[in-house]
Each structure stands twice: as C-alpha cells, then as structure tokens.
Scaffold this active site. Structure first.
Site, PDB file in Angstrom:
ATOM      1  N   LYS A  31       0.835  -1.216   0.000  1.00  0.00           N
ATOM      2  CA  LYS A  31       0.000   0.000   0.000  1.00  0.00           C
ATOM      3  C   LYS A  31       0.869   1.265   0.000  1.00  0.00           C
ATOM      4  O   LYS A  31       0.696   2.150  -0.826  1.00  0.00           O
ATOM      5  CB  LYS A  31      -0.902  -0.005   1.245  1.00  0.00           C
ATOM      6  CG  LYS A  31      -1.564   1.328   1.529  1.00  0.00           C
ATOM      7  CD  LYS A  31      -2.469   1.282   2.737  1.00  0.00           C
ATOM      8  CE  LYS A  31      -1.810   1.471   4.070  1.00  0.00           C
ATOM      9  NZ  LYS A  31      -1.512   2.860   4.471  1.00  0.00           N
ATOM     10  N   ARG A  89      -4.424  10.718   4.440  1.00  0.00           N
ATOM     11  CA  ARG A  89      -3.365  11.724   4.564  1.00  0.00           C
ATOM     12  C   ARG A  89      -2.355  11.641   3.429  1.00  0.00           C
ATOM     13  O   ARG A  89      -1.760  12.647   3.049  1.00  0.00           O
ATOM     14  CB  ARG A  89      -2.617  11.539   5.880  1.00  0.00           C
ATOM     15  CG  ARG A  89      -3.493  11.585   7.090  1.00  0.00           C
ATOM     16  CD  ARG A  89      -2.684  11.260   8.309  1.00  0.00           C
ATOM     17  NE  ARG A  89      -1.626  12.230   8.478  1.00  0.00           N
ATOM     18  CZ  ARG A  89      -1.779  13.418   9.034  1.00  0.00           C
ATOM     19  NH1 ARG A  89      -2.947  13.766   9.522  1.00  0.00           N
ATOM     20  NH2 ARG A  89      -0.767  14.250   9.135  1.00  0.00           N
ATOM     21  N   CYS A 126      -5.281  12.862  13.104  1.00  0.00           N
ATOM     22  CA  CYS A 126      -5.600  11.522  12.628  1.00  0.00           C
ATOM     23  C   CYS A 126      -6.163  10.731  13.798  1.00  0.00           C
ATOM     24  O   CYS A 126      -6.183  11.218  14.920  1.00  0.00           O
ATOM     25  CB  CYS A 126      -4.379  10.893  11.969  1.00  0.00           C
ATOM     26  SG  CYS A 126      -3.576   9.609  12.852  1.00  0.00           S
ATOM     27  N   PRO A 178       1.716  16.006  12.134  1.00  0.00           N
ATOM     28  CA  PRO A 178       1.970  17.255  11.417  1.00  0.00           C
ATOM     29  C   PRO A 178       2.579  17.027  10.029  1.00  0.00           C
ATOM     30  O   PRO A 178       3.095  15.949   9.749  1.00  0.00           O
ATOM     31  CB  PRO A 178       2.974  17.975  12.324  1.00  0.00           C
ATOM     32  CG  PRO A 178       3.617  16.905  13.135  1.00  0.00           C
ATOM     33  CD  PRO A 178       2.611  15.808  13.279  1.00  0.00           C
ATOM     34  N   LEU A 219       7.273  19.293   8.059  1.00  0.00           N
ATOM     35  CA  LEU A 219       8.522  18.967   7.345  1.00  0.00           C
ATOM     36  C   LEU A 219       8.324  19.000   5.829  1.00  0.00           C
ATOM     37  O   LEU A 219       9.219  19.393   5.080  1.00  0.00           O
ATOM     38  CB  LEU A 219       9.043  17.588   7.772  1.00  0.00           C
ATOM     39  CG  LEU A 219       9.374  17.425   9.258  1.00  0.00           C
ATOM     40  CD1 LEU A 219       9.738  15.977   9.572  1.00  0.00           C
ATOM     41  CD2 LEU A 219      10.523  18.349   9.667  1.00  0.00           C
ATOM     42  N   ARG A 252      -9.128  -0.193   3.930  1.00  0.00           N
ATOM     43  CA  ARG A 252      -8.215   0.850   3.422  1.00  0.00           C
ATOM     44  C   ARG A 252      -6.864   0.255   3.068  1.00  0.00           C
ATOM     45  O   ARG A 252      -6.193   0.759   2.165  1.00  0.00           O
ATOM     46  CB  ARG A 252      -7.982   1.925   4.499  1.00  0.00           C
ATOM     47  CG  ARG A 252      -9.146   2.834   4.727  1.00  0.00           C
ATOM     48  CD  ARG A 252      -8.741   3.947   5.649  1.00  0.00           C
ATOM     49  NE  ARG A 252      -7.593   4.690   5.113  1.00  0.00           N
ATOM     50  CZ  ARG A 252      -7.025   5.713   5.700  1.00  0.00           C
ATOM     51  NH1 ARG A 252      -7.485   6.146   6.850  1.00  0.00           N
ATOM     52  NH2 ARG A 252      -5.996   6.330   5.147  1.00  0.00           N
TER      53      ARG A 252
HETATM   54  N1  EPU Z   1       6.480  14.093  11.387  1.00  0.00           N
HETATM   55  C1  EPU Z   1       6.583  15.416  11.747  1.00  0.00           C
HETATM   56  N2  EPU Z   1       6.387  16.349  10.760  1.00  0.00           N
HETATM   57  C2  EPU Z   1       6.110  16.027   9.474  1.00  0.00           C
HETATM   58  C3  EPU Z   1       6.024  14.668   9.124  1.00  0.00           C
HETATM   59  C4  EPU Z   1       6.207  13.718  10.112  1.00  0.00           C
HETATM   60  O1  EPU Z   1       6.820  15.752  12.899  1.00  0.00           O
HETATM   61  O2  EPU Z   1       5.970  16.924   8.647  1.00  0.00           O
HETATM   62  C5  EPU Z   1       6.689  13.055  12.423  1.00  0.00           C
HETATM   63  C6  EPU Z   1       5.423  12.224  12.670  1.00  0.00           C
HETATM   64  O3  EPU Z   1       4.548  12.857  13.574  1.00  0.00           O
HETATM   65  C7  EPU Z   1       5.993  10.926  13.178  1.00  0.00           C
HETATM   66  C8  EPU Z   1       7.310  10.794  12.396  1.00  0.00           C
HETATM   67  O4  EPU Z   1       7.606  12.093  11.909  1.00  0.00           O
HETATM   68  O5  EPU Z   1       6.273  11.007  14.544  1.00  0.00           O
HETATM   69  C9  EPU Z   1       7.274   9.840  11.240  1.00  0.00           C
HETATM   70  O6  EPU Z   1       6.146  10.096  10.421  1.00  0.00           O
HETATM   71  P1  EPU Z   1       6.206   9.913   8.842  1.00  0.00           P
HETATM   72  O7  EPU Z   1       6.178  11.235   8.192  1.00  0.00           O
HETATM   73  O8  EPU Z   1       7.329   8.990   8.524  1.00  0.00           O
HETATM   74  O9  EPU Z   1       4.815   9.186   8.546  1.00  0.00           O
HETATM   75  P2  EPU Z   1       3.945   9.307   7.245  1.00  0.00           P
HETATM   76  O10 EPU Z   1       4.785   9.526   6.060  1.00  0.00           O
HETATM   77  O11 EPU Z   1       2.819  10.234   7.509  1.00  0.00           O
HETATM   78  C10 EPU Z   1       4.084   6.762   6.670  1.00  0.00           C
HETATM   79  C11 EPU Z   1       3.109   5.650   6.452  1.00  0.00           C
HETATM   80  C12 EPU Z   1       2.459   5.276   7.774  1.00  0.00           C
HETATM   81  C13 EPU Z   1       3.543   4.871   8.772  1.00  0.00           C
HETATM   82  C14 EPU Z   1       4.590   5.992   8.901  1.00  0.00           C
HETATM   83  C15 EPU Z   1       5.760   5.605   9.778  1.00  0.00           C
HETATM   84  C16 EPU Z   1       2.392   6.053   4.190  1.00  0.00           C
HETATM   85  C17 EPU Z   1       1.301   6.446   3.258  1.00  0.00           C
HETATM   86  N3  EPU Z   1       2.098   6.081   5.492  1.00  0.00           N
HETATM   87  O12 EPU Z   1       3.323   7.851   7.190  1.00  0.00           O
HETATM   88  O13 EPU Z   1       1.623   4.159   7.498  1.00  0.00           O
HETATM   89  O14 EPU Z   1       2.967   4.614  10.021  1.00  0.00           O
HETATM   90  O15 EPU Z   1       5.090   6.335   7.602  1.00  0.00           O
HETATM   91  O16 EPU Z   1       6.416   4.504   9.261  1.00  0.00           O
HETATM   92  O17 EPU Z   1       3.464   5.696   3.763  1.00  0.00           O
HETATM   93  C18 EPU Z   1      -0.185   2.689   7.840  1.00  0.00           C
HETATM   94  O18 EPU Z   1       0.114   2.136   6.766  1.00  0.00           O
HETATM   95  O19 EPU Z   1      -1.019   2.212   8.654  1.00  0.00           O
HETATM   96  C19 EPU Z   1       0.442   3.960   8.177  1.00  0.00           C
HETATM   97  C20 EPU Z   1      -0.053   4.791   9.066  1.00  0.00           C
END
Ligand code: EPU
Length: 421
Positions: free
Chosen positions: A22, A92, A116, A122, A125, A397
């Site tokens: 996914k 998201r 969420c 957030p 970044l 999902r």
């Molecule tokens: N974070 C920030 N600021 C940002 C972005 C992230 O502080 O602008 C923090 C987050 O709050 C978190 C950490 O950085 O503490 C890591 O978050 P990340 O950005 O890596 O998460 P994401 O890209 O939103 C993806 C996966 C998630 C998975 C996370 C962590 C996708 C579509 N989603 O989310 O998948 O949990 O990486 O590995 O790739 C799931 O599949 O159930 C799912 C939630």
C-alpha cells in the site's frame, strides 16, 4: 458499515500470496504526475486507499485504467492542481501530490490533513522542504497554497526521519534546477522503491537506500513501468495470524528482508521461521510462547505499523512484555478493545505493559484505525468463541481481501455487509 464475525481457535495451514505494498503504491502513483504520458504500475493492491488516490489523480485530470492489479496512469491530461479536503480527510497520503504538482506545474493547492485517529500527525517537514526548494507557501482556509516560478536545488536537513516528507521532497527536487541534498531521509523500502522508480523515469539520484540522497535536477522525466514491492506490513500481519493461532503457514510473493525485525522477534518468541528470497514459512505449532518486548523505530527497526498486531500477540504470551511506540506516542486505540477480549494491558505514556493471559474470549469490538483493526482481527482468531469486529472499512483501506486470505488458510471469518452499525 461491514463487520467481521470470527469464530476463534481454528488452526491455520496452507499458503497465502502477499499483495503489493500500500505505502509504496501511494508514493508511486503521484510520482506518475512528473512524466507526461502513460505509466504502468504492476502489482498495485486493490484496496480503498489506492481507490482514493485514483479518485484524486482523476480529479487532477489524469486518465486511469485499473484491472487485475495493473494500474495505468496517463498524466498528460492533468489540468487541475487542487487536492480537495474531501480526498485528503479520507487519506493523509493525498499530500503526496504536493511535491510532484509543484515540480511539474509550479503550483498546487492541497488541503491540510488535520488530526488523525490516534493523534497529531503534522506535515511541517513537507512544507519546510518545499520552501527550501523555492516554493512560496501560504496557509489559507485549511489549504496549503503553493507556487513557484521554478524550483531550485537546496540542502534539506530533516530533524525527524519522515517517510512522507522524504517522498515529497524527492518528487519535488527531481525536476528542480541544480543539486538537492536530503539529509536524514527516510530509508523505508517504499521510499527506496520510489527513488528507484524516479531513476527509471530519468531522474539522477545518488545514495538510494541511505539516509543521504543527492539529487541532480533534470529538465524532464519520461513515463516508466514498475512492479510494486510486497507489502511488508501485510506480511507481518499474516505471520502474526499464524503465530497467535499456533499454526504453520507459508507466505509467497514476499521478501523476508523487508520484515527481518519482526521475524527475529517471532524467533525470540519460539516460532520457527524459514526464509527463501520470495517466501517465508512460519511454524508456531506446539510452542511455548515466550514474551518479547519491542520498541518501534524507523526502518530497519520494528515498524510502528506492526505495533498493534504485536500487542495482540503478546496478550497470549507466557509472561510480561512491553510494547513502546517511539514514532507515534498515542497509537494505542486498540488497547481498550483488546482488553474487551480479556487481554491484560496497562498503558504508561507511550508504552503498553502486557501480561499474557491463558486465553482471550470473543466479544464485540470496534475498529478505530487500520492497524488497530488488524490487531482486533488477530486477537479474534485466537479468542474462544465469537468476536465481532465492527467498522471494518478501516481494514479495507489497507488490506486486500484480508478475510478471503485468512479463510483460504482455515480461519472462520465472515464479512457481514451492512449499511448499519
Ligand atoms: N512528522 C513530523 N512532521 C512532518 C512529518 C512527520 O513531525 O511533517 C513526524 C510524525 O509525527 C511521526 C514521524 O515524523 O512522529 C514519522 O512520520 P512519517 O512522516 O514517517 O509518517 P507518514 O509519512 O505520515 C508513513 C506511512 C504510515 C507509517 C509511517 C511511519 C504512508 C502512506 N504512510 O506515514 O503508514 O505509520 O510512515 O512509518 O506511507 C499505515 O500504513 O497504517 C500507516 C499509518
């Protein structure tokens, strides 16, 4: 809303195919915006998040064909640059269109995702990275309104390793003028596949698979074909289905390398694992289930997306274990539901302390998010009697036909379709 009815206690056996990832698809699909023409994404899983991304790309004007897990995206007809709230609130990962729209068209209007199910997530970044690349950003009426005459290379240092922000920065920088360096980039396999795919489209990227990516901007990208990597979280979830029911099963079309952190923990618990390049066999028959504590971390550490499922498994281990989530501190919505099935779990800050019980017992439980729902299904497979898992749209999902896969290896699980509940 559909629900599952599970009669627990059945041993599983046989072979299951793992679907495409996914979270790889959700990055590869928007990457197709960067090329004008038809991209072909094979092994794209049939699940609701993919359908949401298809709707969003169609809204932007792309033409899409999707059959038998083969997804064709023609982005040459894109003529709209807005990701509306109705799509982003559902998923998201819709924010992934920000980088490619800016790189290709110099403008994008993307709804802010808001909170969420398990707390704040957030996107600061993503926004900071775009600004570094020369994008003017304004936040207005719940939208990111972004514009750039042209993007230029920049040095981007992420304070936190973020999958989404790394993906967005990568997709924006491949067409930016000059060199971009992304420090502390995510090294999750889904980002590595995205980078490999961009290279296939003509991008110049060094350091793929490491946390320092160097990107030399090119003037255009061409469409390319890609086969989506296996879903490591589906792999892990099915492995726990086998272990929680003390069964032996084989998973095909997957890769042990993608999920080694979970395999090692399963071995610590007493499971026997055999690995070959595309298959994993797990044997948890007649084992004494040792507890094993985990702390989630970035790849190749134990994935946060397996934390809820691990908590379910530790509920029946013979002793006490802890599960600490260092990525998402509040991701414990499954815990009160697991306790309805008889699990003994106490939460202390971002740690669940689990005292294994001899048996779980069936009850009605409520899904709250994707991985929380998976943990409830797993607990239901082990529980004595009948478990009803409500609101399985969360599972739809991210898991392709999970109940069919589980049924095919002997689980007693049925979907009750309904507009109620
Ligand atoms: N974070 C920030 N600021 C940002 C972005 C992230 O502080 O602008 C923090 C987050 O709050 C978190 C950490 O950085 O503490 C890591 O978050 P990340 O950005 O890596 O998460 P994401 O890209 O939103 C993806 C996966 C998630 C998975 C996370 C962590 C996708 C579509 N989603 O989310 O998948 O949990 O990486 O590995 O790739 C799931 O599949 O159930 C799912 C939630």
């Amino acid at each position: 809303m559909d629900k599952f009815i599970i009669t627990g206690g059945k041993q599983l056996s046989g072979t299951v195919e793992v679907s495409g990832a996914k979270n790889a698809s959700l990055a590869l699909m928007p990457a197709s915006i960067l090329a004008s023409g038809k991209s072909v994404l094979k092994n794209t899983p049939e699940l609701n998040d993919v359908f949401t991304m298809i709707k969003l790309l169609k809204h932007l004007g792309a033409e899409i064909n999707y059959k038998d897990e083969k997804l064709e995206i023609d982005s040459s007809t894109i003529n709209d640059f807005t990701a509306p709230y109705e799509h982003v609130k559902k998923m998201r990962a819709s924010v992934y269109v920000l980088g490619p729209l800016l790189a290709k068209f110099g403008k994008a209007k993307v709804s802010l995702p808001g909170g969420c199910a398990w707390g704040p997530r957030p996107i600061n970044l993503h926004i900071e990275a775009m600004k570094k690349l020369g994008v003017q950003i304004e936040l207005s009426d719940g939208y990111i309104i972004a514009e750039a005459k042209s993007l230029h290379g920049a040095k981007i240092n992420f304070d936190v390793s973020s999958v989404g922000a790394s993906g967005n920065a990568l997709m924006a920088s491949v067409l930016a003028k000059g060199m971009t360096v992304i420090n502390n980039a995510a090294i999750e396999p889904e980002i590595t596949q995205l980078a490999d795919y961009l290279v296939k489209m003509g991008a110049r990227i060094n350091g793929i698979g490491t946390n320092k990516l160097e990107i030399e901007g090119v003037s255009e990208l061409k469409p390319a074909d890609v086969t989506t990597i296996p879903d490591r979280i589906e792999t892990g979830t099915l492995l726990i289905a086998a272990s929680i029911t003390k069964s032996k099963i084989t998973l095909t079309q997957t890769s042990p390398d993608l999920i080694e952190s979970v395999l090692i923990k399963l071995e610590d618990c007493g499971c026997k694992i055999s690995r070959s390049p595309d298959n994993i066999t797990i044997d948890a028959q007649n084992i004494k289930f040792n507890p094993s504590s985990i702390t989630t971390s970035i790849y190749p550490g134990f994935p946060t997306d397996m934390q809820a499922q691990w908590t379910a498994l530790m509920s029946i281990a013979e002793g006490v274990s802890t599960v600490t989530d260092s990525i998402y501190f509040d991701r414990f919505k499954h815990v009160p539901e697991l306790t309805r099935l008889g699990a003994q779990i106490v939460i202390d800050k971002n740690t669940a302390i689990i005292t294994g019980v001899k048996k779980l017992t069936g009850a009605k439980v409520m899904s709250t998010d994707l991985r929380a729902s998976a943990s409830l299904v797993l607990a239901g497979l082990a529980a004595k009697g009948k478990t009803e898992v409500l609101r399985v749209y969360h599972l739809d999902r991210g898991y392709q036909r999970i109940e069919k896969k589980l049924k095919s290896i002997g689980a007693d699980i049925q979907r009750i379709e309904s507009k109620e509940y």
